[in-house]
Scaffold this motif. Structure first.
Motif, PDB file in Angstrom:
ATOM      1  N   GLY A 130       0.773  -1.218  -0.122  1.00 16.54           N
ATOM      2  CA  GLY A 130       0.043  -0.014   0.091  1.00 16.54           C
ATOM      3  C   GLY A 130       0.672   1.283   0.071  1.00 16.54           C
ATOM      4  N   VAL A 131       1.981   1.059  -0.179  1.00 17.55           N
ATOM      5  CA  VAL A 131       3.029   2.207  -0.284  1.00 17.55           C
ATOM      6  C   VAL A 131       2.881   2.829  -1.815  1.00 17.55           C
ATOM      7  N   PRO A 132       2.345   4.250  -1.907  1.00 21.25           N
ATOM      8  CA  PRO A 132       2.729   4.699  -3.352  1.00 21.25           C
ATOM      9  C   PRO A 132       3.792   4.437  -4.421  1.00 21.25           C
ATOM     10  N   ASP A 133       3.755   4.081  -5.099  1.00 25.93           N
ATOM     11  CA  ASP A 133       4.834   3.691  -6.159  1.00 25.93           C
ATOM     12  C   ASP A 133       5.889   3.092  -5.423  1.00 25.93           C
ATOM     13  N   SER A 134       5.579   2.018  -4.688  1.00 26.44           N
ATOM     14  CA  SER A 134       6.629   1.298  -4.312  1.00 26.44           C
ATOM     15  C   SER A 134       7.009   0.125  -5.007  1.00 26.44           C
ATOM     16  N   SER A 135       8.481   0.231  -5.507  1.00 25.16           N
ATOM     17  CA  SER A 135       8.926  -0.931  -6.184  1.00 25.16           C
ATOM     18  C   SER A 135       9.614  -2.060  -5.445  1.00 25.16           C
ATOM     19  N   ALA A 136       9.232  -2.090  -4.238  1.00 25.12           N
ATOM     20  CA  ALA A 136       9.815  -3.323  -3.399  1.00 25.12           C
ATOM     21  C   ALA A 136       9.211  -4.609  -3.756  1.00 25.12           C
ATOM     22  N   LYS A 137      10.083  -5.872  -3.913  1.00 22.92           N
ATOM     23  CA  LYS A 137       9.629  -6.978  -4.014  1.00 22.92           C
ATOM     24  C   LYS A 137       9.521  -7.738  -2.931  1.00 22.92           C
ATOM     25  N   VAL A 138       8.507  -8.234  -1.917  1.00 25.20           N
ATOM     26  CA  VAL A 138       8.557  -8.896  -0.726  1.00 25.20           C
ATOM     27  C   VAL A 138       8.423 -10.207  -0.895  1.00 25.20           C
ATOM     28  N   LEU A 139       9.361 -11.025  -0.414  1.00 22.34           N
ATOM     29  CA  LEU A 139       9.388 -12.455  -0.316  1.00 22.34           C
ATOM     30  C   LEU A 139       9.206 -12.921   1.164  1.00 22.34           C
TER      31      LEU A 139
END
Length: 252
Positions: A130-139
């Motif tokens: 839900g972070v705007p424009d987040s590009s993080a990939k979470v495993l």
């Protein structure tokens, strides 16, 4: 002169530990600030899930063990998190454990670009959603859900051991010269050991109260740590032990 926002909220939390209900009028007198400021503080603490707003004040909300630890030494944890986050670059792959200080680091990393985050903590994973424009990939490692909303067991450790990360953000329950980094839960300790195996650089985050404290399970030797971030100069013999073990000591 009024107290800072974080200091005010720490005072409110201590008062809630002593009683079930607080009144806005009483808090304005105690804290030396306006009723509007008190209401804003109460709103933020409600957002954190540690109290519930009611007409004229607030009442205590029962906390989980995780929430209780998260609000303890909150100001120190924010400082530690800011310094530790500065050690992590855009594009890094980083493992983050289930501890409350590590969770604060995750929150401080939400504006990083192109992170790959490996975690067994639902709390940590949620920080990047839900972070705007987040590009993080979470495993998020699979496994059995423990009471503190983390995943443990053989499936979690096996999943993590198949991965590789540049950096690990690791919390602990205590650090002693004899036993190194320790933790209080055996299943979570096993996941932490798996994370240690896959990380190139280990960043330990712990507040000053953890020095000299020992918990049930030994997790790692001090010489397995690359950087230790804390909020105050450690007592003897820990500065010397860090030097002898090749650990960079960072004071936030």
């Amino acid at each position: 002169m009024g107290k800072s926002g974080r200091t005010r909220r720490d005072v409110i939390l201590r008062m809630l530990d002593e009683r079930e209900r607080l009144e806005v009028a009483e808090l304005t007198r105690r804290l030396g600030v306006s009723a509007m400021t008190v209401r804003r503080d109460l709103h933020e603490l409600q957002q954190d899930g540690v109290l519930r707003r009611v007409h004229g004040g607030a009442v205590r909300r029962e906390r989980s063990p995780f929430e209780t630890r998260r609000v303890a030494h909150a100001e120190e944890k924010l400082r530690i998190a800011a310094r530790a986050a500065g050690l992590i670059d855009d594009g890094d792959s980083v493992a983050i454990d289930t501890g409350t200080t590590a969770h604060s680091v995750a929150r401080a990393l939400r504006d990083r670009r192109d992170l790959v985050v490996v975690t067994n903590s639902i709390h940590v994973a949620g920080e990047f959603q839900g972070v705007p424009d987040s590009s993080a990939k979470v495993l998020l490692a699979g496994g059995v859900i423990a009471p503190e909303l983390c995943l443990v067991g053989a499936l979690a450790t096996e999943t993590i051991r198949k991965l590789h990360v540049n950096k690990l953000v690791l919390g602990c329950g205590g650090l002693t010269a004899e036993r190194g980094l320790t933790f209080f839960d055996i299943e979570e300790a096993e996941v932490r050991r798996a994370m240690l195996e896959i990380a190139e650089k280990v960043i330990v985050v712990m507040d000053h109260t953890k020095f000299g404290r020992t918990e049930t399970i030994s997790v790692a030797r001090l010489d397995q740590v690359d950087v230790l971030v804390t909020d105050a100069e450690p007592p003897p013999p820990y500065p010397r032990l860090c030097r002898d073990s090749g650990v960079e000591l960072v004071i936030a």
